[in-house]
Write a protein that holds these residues in place. Structure first.
Motif, PDB file in Angstrom:
ATOM      1  N   GLU A   2      95.737  24.230  42.871  1.00  0.00           N
ATOM      2  CA  GLU A   2      94.651  23.698  42.050  1.00  0.00           C
ATOM      3  C   GLU A   2      95.155  23.380  40.644  1.00  0.00           C
ATOM      4  O   GLU A   2      95.931  24.115  40.051  1.00  0.00           O
ATOM      5  N   ASN A   3      94.720  22.272  40.113  1.00  0.00           N
ATOM      6  CA  ASN A   3      95.070  21.821  38.785  1.00  0.00           C
ATOM      7  C   ASN A   3      94.029  22.356  37.796  1.00  0.00           C
ATOM      8  O   ASN A   3      92.827  22.174  38.007  1.00  0.00           O
ATOM      9  N   ALA A   4      94.474  22.987  36.700  1.00  0.00           N
ATOM     10  CA  ALA A   4      93.551  23.592  35.728  1.00  0.00           C
ATOM     11  C   ALA A   4      92.617  22.540  35.113  1.00  0.00           C
ATOM     12  O   ALA A   4      91.425  22.800  34.914  1.00  0.00           O
ATOM     13  N   SER A   5      93.133  21.360  34.826  1.00  0.00           N
ATOM     14  CA  SER A   5      92.308  20.303  34.240  1.00  0.00           C
ATOM     15  C   SER A   5      91.234  19.852  35.217  1.00  0.00           C
ATOM     16  O   SER A   5      90.084  19.648  34.838  1.00  0.00           O
ATOM     17  N   LYS A   6      91.595  19.697  36.475  1.00  0.00           N
ATOM     18  CA  LYS A   6      90.630  19.304  37.499  1.00  0.00           C
ATOM     19  C   LYS A   6      89.577  20.391  37.670  1.00  0.00           C
ATOM     20  O   LYS A   6      88.383  20.095  37.812  1.00  0.00           O
ATOM     21  N   THR A   7      89.996  21.642  37.638  1.00  0.00           N
ATOM     22  CA  THR A   7      89.055  22.757  37.769  1.00  0.00           C
ATOM     23  C   THR A   7      88.017  22.722  36.647  1.00  0.00           C
ATOM     24  O   THR A   7      86.821  22.896  36.891  1.00  0.00           O
ATOM     25  N   LEU A   8      88.463  22.488  35.418  1.00  0.00           N
ATOM     26  CA  LEU A   8      87.542  22.403  34.279  1.00  0.00           C
ATOM     27  C   LEU A   8      86.585  21.224  34.444  1.00  0.00           C
ATOM     28  O   LEU A   8      85.368  21.358  34.230  1.00  0.00           O
ATOM     29  N   ALA A   9      87.112  20.065  34.824  1.00  0.00           N
ATOM     30  CA  ALA A   9      86.270  18.884  35.003  1.00  0.00           C
ATOM     31  C   ALA A   9      85.251  19.111  36.120  1.00  0.00           C
ATOM     32  O   ALA A   9      84.078  18.756  35.972  1.00  0.00           O
ATOM     33  N   ASP A  10      85.694  19.718  37.204  1.00  0.00           N
ATOM     34  CA  ASP A  10      84.786  19.988  38.326  1.00  0.00           C
ATOM     35  C   ASP A  10      83.662  20.942  37.920  1.00  0.00           C
ATOM     36  O   ASP A  10      82.498  20.732  38.278  1.00  0.00           O
ATOM     37  N   GLU A  11      83.990  21.983  37.174  1.00  0.00           N
ATOM     38  CA  GLU A  11      82.965  22.942  36.745  1.00  0.00           C
ATOM     39  C   GLU A  11      81.983  22.279  35.782  1.00  0.00           C
ATOM     40  O   GLU A  11      80.768  22.480  35.874  1.00  0.00           O
ATOM     41  N   TYR A  12      82.494  21.476  34.863  1.00  0.00           N
ATOM     42  CA  TYR A  12      81.632  20.745  33.933  1.00  0.00           C
ATOM     43  C   TYR A  12      80.649  19.858  34.702  1.00  0.00           C
ATOM     44  O   TYR A  12      79.448  19.845  34.434  1.00  0.00           O
ATOM     45  N   ARG A  13      81.153  19.135  35.721  1.00  0.00           N
ATOM     46  CA  ARG A  13      80.298  18.267  36.526  1.00  0.00           C
ATOM     47  C   ARG A  13      79.301  19.093  37.349  1.00  0.00           C
ATOM     48  O   ARG A  13      78.152  18.709  37.507  1.00  0.00           O
ATOM     49  N   ARG A  14      79.749  20.234  37.874  1.00  0.00           N
ATOM     50  CA  ARG A  14      78.868  21.101  38.660  1.00  0.00           C
ATOM     51  C   ARG A  14      77.684  21.562  37.820  1.00  0.00           C
ATOM     52  O   ARG A  14      76.566  21.708  38.300  1.00  0.00           O
ATOM     53  N   LEU A  15      77.929  21.777  36.522  1.00  0.00           N
ATOM     54  CA  LEU A  15      76.873  22.212  35.602  1.00  0.00           C
ATOM     55  C   LEU A  15      75.958  21.054  35.186  1.00  0.00           C
ATOM     56  O   LEU A  15      75.028  21.239  34.406  1.00  0.00           O
ATOM     57  N   ARG A  31      82.756   9.598  26.920  1.00  0.00           N
ATOM     58  CA  ARG A  31      81.522   9.223  26.242  1.00  0.00           C
ATOM     59  C   ARG A  31      80.363   9.954  26.893  1.00  0.00           C
ATOM     60  O   ARG A  31      80.335  10.145  28.092  1.00  0.00           O
ATOM     61  N   ASP A  32      79.406  10.297  26.056  1.00  0.00           N
ATOM     62  CA  ASP A  32      78.217  11.005  26.525  1.00  0.00           C
ATOM     63  C   ASP A  32      76.997  10.260  26.014  1.00  0.00           C
ATOM     64  O   ASP A  32      76.481  10.565  24.954  1.00  0.00           O
ATOM     65  N   TRP A  33      76.549   9.245  26.754  1.00  0.00           N
ATOM     66  CA  TRP A  33      75.410   8.442  26.327  1.00  0.00           C
ATOM     67  C   TRP A  33      74.080   9.086  26.692  1.00  0.00           C
ATOM     68  O   TRP A  33      73.093   8.870  26.025  1.00  0.00           O
ATOM     69  N   GLU A  34      74.053   9.846  27.781  1.00  0.00           N
ATOM     70  CA  GLU A  34      72.795  10.387  28.280  1.00  0.00           C
ATOM     71  C   GLU A  34      72.490  11.793  27.787  1.00  0.00           C
ATOM     72  O   GLU A  34      71.378  12.256  27.914  1.00  0.00           O
ATOM     73  N   GLY A  35      73.471  12.485  27.246  1.00  0.00           N
ATOM     74  CA  GLY A  35      73.278  13.875  26.863  1.00  0.00           C
ATOM     75  C   GLY A  35      73.457  14.784  28.065  1.00  0.00           C
ATOM     76  O   GLY A  35      73.155  14.418  29.191  1.00  0.00           O
ATOM     77  N   ASP A  36      73.999  15.944  27.826  1.00  0.00           N
ATOM     78  CA  ASP A  36      74.261  16.909  28.884  1.00  0.00           C
ATOM     79  C   ASP A  36      73.179  17.966  28.956  1.00  0.00           C
ATOM     80  O   ASP A  36      72.556  18.285  27.937  1.00  0.00           O
ATOM     81  N   PRO A  37      72.980  18.549  30.141  1.00  0.00           N
ATOM     82  CA  PRO A  37      72.144  19.740  30.220  1.00  0.00           C
ATOM     83  C   PRO A  37      72.768  20.839  29.352  1.00  0.00           C
ATOM     84  O   PRO A  37      73.970  20.816  29.076  1.00  0.00           O
ATOM     85  N   VAL A  38      71.977  21.782  28.937  1.00  0.00           N
ATOM     86  CA  VAL A  38      72.415  22.821  27.999  1.00  0.00           C
ATOM     87  C   VAL A  38      73.678  23.536  28.485  1.00  0.00           C
ATOM     88  O   VAL A  38      74.632  23.696  27.715  1.00  0.00           O
ATOM     89  N   GLU A  39      73.712  23.958  29.736  1.00  0.00           N
ATOM     90  CA  GLU A  39      74.868  24.702  30.253  1.00  0.00           C
ATOM     91  C   GLU A  39      76.136  23.855  30.256  1.00  0.00           C
ATOM     92  O   GLU A  39      77.219  24.339  29.928  1.00  0.00           O
ATOM     93  N   ALA A  40      76.019  22.578  30.632  1.00  0.00           N
ATOM     94  CA  ALA A  40      77.181  21.693  30.645  1.00  0.00           C
ATOM     95  C   ALA A  40      77.687  21.457  29.220  1.00  0.00           C
ATOM     96  O   ALA A  40      78.895  21.458  28.973  1.00  0.00           O
TER      97      ALA A  40
END
Length: 76
Positions: A2-15, A31-40
């Protein structure tokens, strides 16, 4: 392996993270045009925004690409 960068990106997307990768002339950003949920948003600030520029770009390469989204929009 597992790649650490991919793991971080996957968790961010999961949130529910909504950032998209923007790759111009081999320089990545997000870019973040829509805004993220609080946890993400919290995860991004604590785990990704604190990385070095190189490490953060590595994570961003595992996010959906703005170009991918444009391709999907044009295909519909």
């Amino acid at each position: 392996m597992e790649n650490a960068s991919k793991t971080l990106a996957d968790e961010y997307r999961r949130l529910g993270g909504r950032r998209v990768a923007v790759i111009d002339d081999n320089i990545g950003s997000s870019r973040d045009w829509e805004g993220d949920p609080v946890e993400a948003e919290k995860f991004w600030k604590e785990k990704i925004a604190t990385l070095s520029d190189r490490e953060r770009r590595d994570v961003e390469t595992f996010l959906p690409s703005l170009n991918d989204e444009a391709d999907v929009s044009n295909a519909e």
